[in-house]
Each structure stands twice: as C-alpha cells, then as structure tokens.
Design a protein around this motif. Structure first.
Motif, mmCIF file in Angstrom:
data_model
loop_
_atom_site.group_PDB
_atom_site.id
_atom_site.type_symbol
_atom_site.label_atom_id
_atom_site.label_comp_id
_atom_site.label_asym_id
_atom_site.label_seq_id
_atom_site.Cartn_x
_atom_site.Cartn_y
_atom_site.Cartn_z
ATOM 1 N N VAL A 62 0.839 -1.197 0.000
ATOM 2 C CA VAL A 62 0.000 0.000 0.000
ATOM 3 C C VAL A 62 0.874 1.247 0.000
ATOM 4 O O VAL A 62 1.817 1.363 0.785
ATOM 5 N N VAL A 63 0.557 2.174 -0.900
ATOM 6 C CA VAL A 63 1.224 3.478 -0.937
ATOM 7 C C VAL A 63 0.156 4.542 -0.720
ATOM 8 O O VAL A 63 -0.856 4.570 -1.426
ATOM 9 N N SER A 78 -1.076 -8.511 7.756
ATOM 10 C CA SER A 78 -0.411 -9.141 6.624
ATOM 11 C C SER A 78 -1.085 -10.465 6.300
ATOM 12 O O SER A 78 -1.807 -11.039 7.116
ATOM 13 N N SER A 79 -0.846 -10.945 5.106
ATOM 14 C CA SER A 79 -1.429 -12.223 4.697
ATOM 15 C C SER A 79 -0.848 -13.357 5.527
ATOM 16 O O SER A 79 0.367 -13.482 5.648
ATOM 17 N N PRO A 89 4.364 -4.200 2.499
ATOM 18 C CA PRO A 89 4.583 -3.000 3.307
ATOM 19 C C PRO A 89 3.484 -1.958 3.128
ATOM 20 O O PRO A 89 2.652 -2.026 2.217
ATOM 21 N N GLU A 90 3.510 -0.981 3.997
ATOM 22 C CA GLU A 90 2.680 0.206 3.881
ATOM 23 C C GLU A 90 3.621 1.387 3.790
ATOM 24 O O GLU A 90 4.307 1.719 4.746
ATOM 25 N N THR A 119 8.726 -1.134 -2.296
ATOM 26 C CA THR A 119 7.671 -2.102 -1.990
ATOM 27 C C THR A 119 8.149 -3.531 -2.236
ATOM 28 O O THR A 119 8.486 -4.248 -1.296
ATOM 29 N N PHE A 120 8.238 -3.935 -3.481
ATOM 30 C CA PHE A 120 8.601 -5.318 -3.789
ATOM 31 C C PHE A 120 10.066 -5.499 -4.157
ATOM 32 O O PHE A 120 10.535 -6.621 -4.307
ATOM 33 N N GLY A 121 10.798 -4.400 -4.364
ATOM 34 C CA GLY A 121 12.208 -4.504 -4.689
ATOM 35 C C GLY A 121 12.491 -4.202 -6.145
ATOM 36 O O GLY A 121 11.606 -4.309 -7.007
ATOM 37 N N ASP A 122 13.740 -3.844 -6.430
ATOM 38 C CA ASP A 122 14.126 -3.473 -7.796
ATOM 39 C C ASP A 122 13.978 -4.617 -8.782
ATOM 40 O O ASP A 122 13.720 -4.398 -9.972
ATOM 41 N N ASP A 123 14.176 -5.855 -8.323
ATOM 42 C CA ASP A 123 14.148 -6.997 -9.228
ATOM 43 C C ASP A 123 12.781 -7.662 -9.297
ATOM 44 O O ASP A 123 12.642 -8.721 -9.892
#
Length: 526
Positions: A62-63, A78-79, A89-90, A119-123
C-alpha cells in the motif's frame, strides 16, 4: 446493487463471485490510494479490499500519503499465507494536506521506480497497479506509465470513487470553478484513455455518464458498488439511553453522518431543519462528523443557528466503529443532503441499521435508495418536497417501521465478500492478459524496435552515438515529457491549494470578527 453486475461490452469472462481466484495468490499488487484509514467511506472501502486480498494470499503493498490526523491511522494485517511479511509494506509518501480536508494531500512528485523499489524490490516489479480514487498520487503513477514502452508497462485498474470535478464546482467561485472543473476533467480523460488502464470501476450510473462524457472507452468501464458490514451496522445497535439523552421528550430523531464541509450539502440541510421547525415538527437533528479545520467546522455549525443554540441540532463530532453504528441505529430517519457522492456509503450503512433514508436524487444514492420502498428520493433543489417527506416519515410510525425493514433487507444483499471477489477476479484476469500480451510475437518485435531503428535510420550513424549516449538522451526526453505532464498536474493542485489557503484565512478572520461582535453585544447587553 448486485455485486456481479457488468457492462455488456466487457472483454472479461464472468466468474462465480462466491469464490476467490486462486491464480491471484502470490501475485504482487501495488495499491495506491489518496487516503488510508477508517474515517471516510473511500478509505474504509480500500481497507476492506486490502485485508480481503491479503487474507487470501495476495501480496499487497500500500502506498498512501502521510497521515495528518490522529483518527486516520490503520494498518491491515499481513497475509497469513505469505512470507515474509515485509513483502506487504505500507509506504507513506509526503504531501501537503488540503486545508478544507486534511485527510487528503497533494502528493509531492515521486517516481514509479522509487515506489517499486520500496515495496517489492528493484528486481520484482508489481504484476498490477490498483489506484483507489486516483488524484495527485494516482495521476503521477498513470502519467509515468504512459512514458514506458508497451513491453514494460504494468496494467492498471482504477476505482473512481471521488468526484473531484464536482467538488471543485461547489467549492470554488466562478470563473475559477470553470477552470478547475475543466482541468480535472481534461487530466482524467487524458490518463484514463491510455492503453495501460485496463479497467475503471465506477460506483453509480451518475459516474458512468460523467466518464463516458469525458470520452473514456466504455468497454473499460465496470460497475462496482460497495458492500456494508451488516453485523456492525445493525438495528440491534439501537441505544435507548442515547435516544433519551438526545430526545428526552420523545422527539423524532433525524440523523446525518458526513464530513463537516460546505460541499456536503449542509446549507440545504440547515434550510430543511429551519423549515421543519417553522412547521411545528418536534424533532432533534443529530449530526455525526467533523473537520480537522476548525474554521470550516465552525462555519457549518453556525448555519444551524438558532436551532443549534436551542439544542434542536446536536453536533456529535467524529465517531467510528461501534459508536458510529449506535449513532445510525438510534435514529428514526436518515437525512442525506450531499449531491457530490459517487456512491454514498453512509446511506447503505444507515439502511443496514434499519433506518429509512431521505436523499436528494443526485449521484450515488439514486442507485441505492428505492423510492417509496426503503426511503424517498427528492429532486436536488426541491426543499419543500424534502421537508414534506421528512415530516411524513417523522409523523408516521408505521410507515417508518416498514421502510426500515425494507432498508435492512436491501442492505443485506450487498456483501463485501462478493464485491471484493469481483475486484480480485478482475485483477487475476488482467494479470493473465498482460502476461499473454508480453509473450506475444508482436510485443517481442516491439522490444527490438530500438535496435532495428539504429540499423534503418542513417541519422544514428551520422550522430556517431553509442548505446549509452542514446539511452541517456532517450531518458532525458522521457523525463522532460514526464516533468511537463507533472507540471500541469501540480499547477492544478497548486491553484487548488492556494485558493483553499486563501479561503481558510478568510474563514479564520470571519470567525474572529464574529466572536468579537458577539463579545461586544454581550457587553452592551450587560
């Protein structure tokens, strides 16, 4: 209000909305929202969706803008099916809170790549982006996606829940209101029509007409109503203690739940209350809600004088959770005077509480209230009819009871599970479609277009550019286009913000002048 209603031209298949799509488990969803917390209807809707997705194993980041109010903080769990939890993350971004409504902010420029990285990372970019009521944050995200080549674009689903243009038409004086309405309509139309935007959920026919009028492709539009927590909002929450406190002499109790702001129709409600009083109705008006801007709140409060001073109009302030549910259920009739609601969750919550509704026939409530069955819909500017129906329901106990039962039955048909599953299925279908498109030969050919262009266009050789130079210039061109678009959006928001700051200062000065005038009169009387 069926949750599985669909536009006939939708390219996606129908699904059993009683089940969550297993294909969405483990998918990365970047959800951007303009506000995140339990205070307003849009935020509560978004919170429920996030929780539902995470409960079924989807990765949701979430942003949202930073909180500027103590009542607007909430973090969904979280799930339980995903690990590690830090992949959900938030992220809070920086912005300037609007003076009239500090729950909303003008978000400062932020790059999509920064959001992906945090959030999920560069990769691991997101599989899908979901924009809840896109405004300053959502506009930036969509604008940057337009600059990306097709093979790198991430599919977008929007949920159009806030009528920004409608607010501008009410808040701003002419001719500034004309400019603001035109600017917001133009920006929304430009962004929504891009190919990266796959679906735009809309909550009512009022909103659909608006979007179609802005040339948004109709096959992108999909109706999505809202659900209601029928366990929380329930007739059993009725409190005799609260009723005795409000109406010790058995007065009829009218209830209104809304953010205290000028665009919410309080001028109309104040006129209606004074007219009911003039016609001799014995009533109390219980208004739940507030505004972080004390001057705006005071301005609305004073609209109800002298009834407020006589105790016939009671402002209760903000209420959430069980206190809010009790406020709904303890009333006899719910009055809804706003004409800017794209849906009107408070109307549905009142109906679930077994309280009939009288609403102005404009916007979302027109699709919720069944006229003559669970409430009444009144032409937006017909004050006399609004007052007459309010008095009729107030004086007819049997009619009020029958309509209350019908309201509860209608609300029980709108379940959050089916509505959120509908969103989940659209997400799953959109991700699958995007993956098929990116693996198609046509897209693969487009991804090699840069190399082909180098071989076919002599100017590349003439400029003696290497790959690094070309990438640098291309990046600068993209950045220039991006900053130009952001400049337009930020300019619109700056005009909005400066006007609101000016109005806030005016309200403050007006409030001080009124206080001084009251003090002077009191001293003269003494």
């Amino acid at each position: 209000m069926a949750a599985n209603s669909a536009v006939g031209s939708s390219p996606y298949p129908k699904h059993d909305l009683s089940h969550f799509p297993s294909a969405l488990k483990g998918k990365r969803i970047l959800l951007c929202t303009e506000s995140f917390g339990p205070v307003n209807g849009v935020s509560r809707t978004t919170l429920m969706l996030v929780t539902h997705l995470r409960d079924h194993g989807a990765q949701v980041a979430v942003v949202a803008p930073h909180n500027h109010t103590k009542h607007n903080t909430f973090t969904p769990p979280s799930s339980p099916l995903m690990s590690p939890a830090d992949k959900q993350p938030e992220i809070r971004v920086t912005g300037y809170p609007l003076p009239f409504n500090p729950e909303l902010s003008i978000v400062y420029p932020v790059r999509n790549s920064t959001l992906y990285s945090k959030t999920f990372g560069d990769d691991a970019p997101p599989d899908l982006i979901y924009l809840a009521s896109p405004a300053s944050l959502g506009f930036q995200v969509m604008l940057q996606l337009r600059q990306q080549p097709k093979e790198k674009q991430i599919p977008v689903i929007c949920n159009f829940q806030t009528d920004l243009a409608g607010y501008c038409a009410i808040l701003f004086p002419a001719p500034l209101s004309y400019f603001a309405v035109f600017a917001f309509a133009a920006v929304q139309s430009y962004l929504f029509r891009h190919a990266s935007v796959k679906t735009i959920f809309y909550p009512s026919t009022f909103v659909k007409r608006y979007l179609v009028g802005q040339k948004v492709q109709e096959d992108k539009l999909e109706v999505l109503t809202r659900g209601v927590n029928t366990e929380m909002f329930n007739p059993t929450r009725r409190s005799e203690e609260l009723r005795k406190q409000l109406a010790p002499n058995g007065e009829i109790i009218f209830v209104t739940v809304s953010r205290i702001a000028g665009e919410k129709g309080f001028d109309f409600l104040a006129k209606a209350a004074k007219e009911m009083d003039a016609r001799g109705l014995n009533f109390k008006l219980y208004i739940v809600g507030g505004n972080r801007n004390a001057d705006v709140e005071r301005e609305v409060h004073e609209m109800f004088d002298p009834l407020r001073e006589q105790g016939k109009v009671v402002f209760a302030g903000f209420k959430v959770g069980e206190d809010l549910a009790t406020a709904y259920a303890s009333g006899d009739v719910f009055l809804h005077c706003s004409v800017t609601e794209t849906f009107g969750l408070v109307v549905l919550e009142s109906m679930a509480s077994g309280v009939p509704v009288i609403a102005r026939d404009e916007g979302g409530p027109s699709d919720i209230v069944q006229h003559g069955d669970n409430g009444f819909l009144i032409p937006p500017n017909d004050l006399d009819s609004f007052v007459s129906k309010a008095m009729k329901l107030g004086q007819d106990h049997a009619l009020r009871t029958n309509m209350g039962h019908a309201a509860r039955a209608a609300a029980c048909e709108a379940t959050w599970e089916k509505i959120n599953n509908k969103v989940a299925w659209r997400m799953a279908d959109t991700i699958a479609e995007s993956q098929r498109e990116k693996s198609s030969p046509q897209v693969q050919k487009l991804s090699n277009a840069g190399l082909d262009a180098q071989q076919l266009i002599p100017i590349y050789g003439w400029l003696m550019m290497n790959d690094a130079m070309r990438e640098n210039i291309t990046s600068r061109i993209v950045d220039a286009r991006l900053m130009g678009g952001l400049g337009i959006i930020v300019s619109v928001w700056m005009v909005t913000g400066w006007y609101m700051v000016f109005t806030e200062c005016f309200l403050w000065a007006k409030g001080r002048w009124r206080e001084a005038e009251r003090t002077r009169r009191a001293s003269i009387s003494a």
